[in-house]
Motif scaffolding. Structure first.
Motif, short mmCIF file in Angstrom:
data_model
loop_
_atom_site.label_atom_id
_atom_site.label_comp_id
_atom_site.label_asym_id
_atom_site.label_seq_id
_atom_site.Cartn_x
_atom_site.Cartn_y
_atom_site.Cartn_z
N ASP A 183 -25.60 0.24 42.99
CA ASP A 183 -25.37 0.29 41.55
C ASP A 183 -26.38 1.19 40.85
O ASP A 183 -26.03 2.01 40.00
CB ASP A 183 -25.43 -1.13 40.95
CG ASP A 183 -24.26 -1.98 41.36
OD1 ASP A 183 -23.28 -1.43 41.90
OD2 ASP A 183 -24.32 -3.21 41.17
N LYS A 281 -23.90 -14.75 39.13
CA LYS A 281 -22.59 -14.34 38.66
C LYS A 281 -21.66 -14.22 39.86
O LYS A 281 -22.11 -14.01 40.99
CB LYS A 281 -22.64 -12.99 37.94
CG LYS A 281 -23.63 -12.90 36.79
CD LYS A 281 -23.65 -11.50 36.19
CE LYS A 281 -24.70 -11.37 35.11
NZ LYS A 281 -24.71 -10.02 34.49
N GLN A 283 -18.90 -11.76 41.21
CA GLN A 283 -18.25 -10.46 41.02
C GLN A 283 -16.82 -10.55 41.52
O GLN A 283 -16.57 -10.84 42.69
CB GLN A 283 -18.99 -9.35 41.76
CG GLN A 283 -18.39 -7.97 41.50
CD GLN A 283 -19.24 -6.84 42.04
OE1 GLN A 283 -20.46 -6.87 41.94
NE2 GLN A 283 -18.59 -5.84 42.62
N SER A 286 -14.32 -4.40 40.67
CA SER A 286 -15.14 -3.23 40.41
C SER A 286 -14.25 -1.99 40.46
O SER A 286 -13.37 -1.90 41.30
CB SER A 286 -16.25 -3.12 41.47
OG SER A 286 -16.99 -1.92 41.28
N LYS A 314 -18.22 -3.13 36.51
CA LYS A 314 -18.27 -4.35 37.33
C LYS A 314 -17.79 -5.51 36.45
O LYS A 314 -18.15 -5.59 35.26
CB LYS A 314 -19.69 -4.62 37.82
CG LYS A 314 -20.28 -3.49 38.65
CD LYS A 314 -19.95 -3.65 40.10
CE LYS A 314 -20.68 -2.59 40.94
NZ LYS A 314 -20.46 -2.77 42.36
N TYR A 316 -17.66 -9.62 36.10
CA TYR A 316 -18.30 -10.84 36.59
C TYR A 316 -17.69 -12.07 35.91
O TYR A 316 -17.31 -12.04 34.73
CB TYR A 316 -19.80 -10.82 36.32
CG TYR A 316 -20.54 -9.67 36.95
CD1 TYR A 316 -20.77 -9.63 38.33
CD2 TYR A 316 -21.04 -8.62 36.18
CE1 TYR A 316 -21.46 -8.59 38.91
CE2 TYR A 316 -21.74 -7.57 36.76
CZ TYR A 316 -21.94 -7.56 38.12
OH TYR A 316 -22.63 -6.52 38.69
N LYS A 351 -30.79 -6.69 39.79
CA LYS A 351 -30.09 -7.35 40.88
C LYS A 351 -31.05 -7.67 42.02
O LYS A 351 -31.84 -6.84 42.44
CB LYS A 351 -28.96 -6.46 41.39
CG LYS A 351 -27.96 -7.18 42.29
CD LYS A 351 -26.80 -6.26 42.62
CE LYS A 351 -25.78 -6.96 43.49
NZ LYS A 351 -24.67 -6.05 43.87
#
Length: 361
Positions: A183, A281, A283, A286, A314, A316, A351
């Motif tokens: 990312d 979160k 995911q 994406s 992204k 979430y 992250k």
């Protein structure tokens, strides 16, 4: 009475001493406790020494890459929050594995490798690459050319375990996509590419993914920049000029400073409470499409969060500070049909691995 007065005096003296000790500790440590993080950026000038890189129109890739790398580093070094490290600052040969090793040992926050491209046609334009397997056949050829320097290393057979830079299978077989860094790699790559395309009006060859060995060796967000094609007469002349090198260097350094500014917004630790904040979160999706976060777009899931990272979005679901609640959200997402959904964790917006988040809590 005399004893009581002395006793009171001693208590006051101790209190004053404690106060000054505490004051000294806070003032002396505040600079480190509240200080802004210093970001280490490793600038890698491609090729060098016995490896000239491509020689389009008799220009030497190794020389142009070095001059641009130095231009980038000189500008970044003027920022007190940035520490610059070069893999090479002169015309010497550096093994590909060593370049990544330099960055890893420095615990760098970012790795930027600078190169020039070549082609049998009059192709032109600047492009930026991140590590990945999604490149097409043309991108694969670029990766193979840049990886071919391995053959010049003395112990390449042992170091790369029989890797053949001319084999598509070997190139693909190398990849271990680093999800934790992808990312951020995409984010800095997009900033660099936008500066090339919109500030300098260079032909936009966009951000792409491919398996460059020098990127595979690093364990931090990393990008490889192809400044342009030396085989194109006009572009080669531009890249070989001081003006062109300064402009391309400024475009890269400005992007890096922008990237670091964005990191600062997420990493300023002003209190212990913020420093310990963890978010989990799920995911669920994406992609490049910007989708309204309405429940009907996500199979009925409510409060879906959309985050733009580079040119990607992204999506979430179930943002929470509790791991057990996050597990329930993941289960709900999979029950709704998001079979490939997975849990991610963040600390102060950065992250981290879920395992690391659990340990912190």
């Amino acid at each position: 009475m005399h004893f009581q007065q002395n006793h009171k005096f001693n208590i006051k003296t101790k209190n004053i001493a404690v106060f000054f000790c505490l004051f000294f500790f806070l003032t002396s440590s505040s600079s480190s406790f509240f200080a802004q993080k210093r970001y280490t950026v490793v600038i890698d000038a491609g090729h060098g020494g016995k490896d000239p890189g491509n020689l389009g129109n008799n220009y030497k890739e190794k020389n142009i890459a070095l001059k641009v790398a130095l231009a980038v580093g000189n500008k970044l070094a003027k920022n007190k929050d940035v520490k610059v490290i070069y893999t090479r600052n002169k015309d010497v040969f550096i093994d590909l594995w060593k370049r990544g090793d330099i960055a890893n040992h420095a615990k760098a926050d970012l790795f930027v490798s600078i190169h020039c491209d070549s082609h049998t046609t009059s192709a032109f334009g600047a492009g930026t690459f991140v590590l990945g397997l999604r490149g097409n056949k043309k991108n694969l050829e670029i990766a193979k050319r840049e990886n071919a320097v391995i053959l010049l290393e003395d112990n390449y057979i042992e170091r790369y375990k029989g890797f053949d830079p001319n084999s598509a299978e070997s190139v693909i077989g190398l990849s271990l996509l680093q999800e934790e860094n992808l990312d951020k790699s995409l984010a800095i790559a997009s900033l660099i590419q936008n500066n090339f395309a919109f500030k300098l009006n260079r032909n936009n060859r966009k951000v792409k993914q491919d398996n460059f060995q020098v990127l595979r060796e690093t364990i931090m967000p990393s990008v490889l920049v192809e400044l342009g094609f030396l085989t194109n007469k006009k572009e080669g002349r531009f890249l070989n000029s001081k003006k062109g090198q300064d402009q391309m260097g400024n475009a890269i350094s400005d992007a890096v400073l922008n990237y670091i500014s964005n990191l600062k917004l997420n990493t300023v630790d002003t209190t212990i409470e913020i420093a310990n904040s963890i978010e989990y979160k799920t995911q669920i999706a994406s992609g490049k499409n910007k989708i309204p976060t309405k429940p009907y777009n996500f199979k009925g899931l409510k409060n879906v969060q959309r985050v733009k990272i580079g040119s990607f979005y992204k999506y979430y679901y179930g943002v929470t500070s509790k791991y057990n609640t996050a597990k329930q959200s993941l289960k709900q997402a999979k029950n709704k049909g998001y079979k490939t959904a997975f849990m991610v964790a963040f600390k102060n917006g950065e992250k981290i691995s879920v395992q690391e988040a659990i340990k912190m809590q």
